[in-house]
Design an enzyme around this catalytic site. Structure first.
Site, short mmCIF file in Angstrom:
data_model
loop_
_atom_site.label_atom_id
_atom_site.label_comp_id
_atom_site.label_asym_id
_atom_site.label_seq_id
_atom_site.Cartn_x
_atom_site.Cartn_y
_atom_site.Cartn_z
N CYS A 130 -6.15 -0.01 6.76
CA CYS A 130 -5.93 0.56 5.43
C CYS A 130 -7.07 1.52 5.06
O CYS A 130 -8.24 1.13 5.05
CB CYS A 130 -5.83 -0.57 4.40
SG CYS A 130 -5.46 0.03 2.74
N ARG A 136 2.86 4.72 6.42
CA ARG A 136 3.24 3.96 7.62
C ARG A 136 3.71 2.55 7.31
O ARG A 136 4.02 1.78 8.22
CB ARG A 136 2.04 3.91 8.58
CG ARG A 136 1.60 5.28 9.07
CD ARG A 136 0.23 5.21 9.70
NE ARG A 136 -0.80 4.85 8.74
CZ ARG A 136 -2.09 4.67 9.03
NH1 ARG A 136 -2.49 4.84 10.28
NH2 ARG A 136 -2.96 4.35 8.10
N CYS A 155 0.84 -1.20 0.00
CA CYS A 155 0.00 0.00 0.00
C CYS A 155 0.88 1.25 0.00
O CYS A 155 1.99 1.24 0.53
CB CYS A 155 -0.92 0.01 1.22
SG CYS A 155 -2.10 1.39 1.22
N HIS A 169 -2.33 -4.07 4.90
CA HIS A 169 -2.13 -3.66 6.30
C HIS A 169 -3.47 -3.34 6.94
O HIS A 169 -4.37 -2.77 6.30
CB HIS A 169 -1.19 -2.45 6.40
CG HIS A 169 -1.74 -1.19 5.81
ND1 HIS A 169 -2.23 -0.16 6.59
CD2 HIS A 169 -1.91 -0.79 4.53
CE1 HIS A 169 -2.65 0.82 5.81
NE2 HIS A 169 -2.48 0.47 4.55
N ASP A 196 0.40 3.76 1.71
CA ASP A 196 0.36 4.34 3.06
C ASP A 196 1.77 4.59 3.61
O ASP A 196 2.62 3.69 3.60
CB ASP A 196 -0.40 3.36 3.99
CG ASP A 196 -0.80 4.01 5.30
OD1 ASP A 196 0.11 4.54 6.00
OD2 ASP A 196 -1.99 3.99 5.64
CO CO Z 1 -3.51 1.17 2.94
#
Ligand code: CO
Length: 211
Positions: A102, A47, A43, A99, A45
């Site tokens: 998400c 993080r 992803c 994750h 993302d």
């Molecule tokens: Co995500």
């Protein structure tokens, strides 16, 4: 006040010094070429940084990231990365890593409009529809979201298997394993979903291409 982007350039200079101190030929060696064993599909993302959470170094992992770690078979970007990784770099492992928490999966679970991104989220909604019986039966929204993240990863692993790129590699007995993982942003632990998709027979017959 230091502009936030300046900080990045300064960090870079410090990093170069540190790397060279540890190994004077560090960049010279990396410049010769890459031979990564892994392709990471994760992803976007911020993080979930692929290298940091797996303790891999530059040169070790080929990376593709998009919203909700999707394997969309009309996505020329994903297909090009996959093709290069499997056919040229001959990676041994393709890892789809989702994750928990998400944002893409959460958005796909709801009915709000978000604009253009709704068209991307549609692919995730399709996964929900495939698994709606199991997902609808989970009353707790948080738990349903966690399971949705897992089944989404499983479907993306199957979607990899449906590509001619992966199927031809299997047919040529190229050592290639496809994995489905979920990273937990709450504790940093990666869970292996042990998705079984290692050969043509793991796919529905309609997806099995002939030679
Ligand atoms: Co995500």
């Amino acid at each position: 006040m230091e502009k936030s982007y300046r900080k990045l350039l300064n960090n870079n200079k410090k990093w170069v010094v540190k790397q060279l101190k540890a190994n004077p030929t560090y960049f010279e060696d990396l410049a010769k070429g890459q031979n990564p064993e892994y392709l990471w599909i994760g992803c976007s993302d911020s993080r979930v940084p692929a290298n940091q959470i797996t303790g891999t170094q530059p040169g070790e992992m080929f990376v593709h990231r998009n919203i909700a770690n999707m394997v969309v078979h009309s996505d020329m970007n994903m297909l090009s990365v996959l093709s290069y990784a499997v056919e040229v770099l001959k990676v041994k492992h393709v890892i789809v890593c989702g994750h928990y928490g998400c944002g893409g999966v959460k958005a796909a679970m709801g009915n709000k409009q978000f604009g253009l991104i709704d068209n991307w989220l549609r692919h995730i909604k399709d996964v929900y529809r495939l698994h709606h019986e199991e997902l609808d039966a989970i009353e707790d929204t948080e738990q349903r979201g966690r399971r949705f993240v897992e089944v989404n990863v499983m479907e993306q692993v199957l979607d990899l298997g449906k590509t001619t790129i992966i199927q031809n590699a299997w047919r040529n007995n190229q050592p290639l394993h496809v994995h489905g993982w979920v990273y937990d942003i709450n504790d940093g632990i990666i869970k292996d979903l042990n998705v079984n998709c290692t050969c043509l027979e793991d796919l529905h017959a309609i997806y099995q291409f002939e030679e």
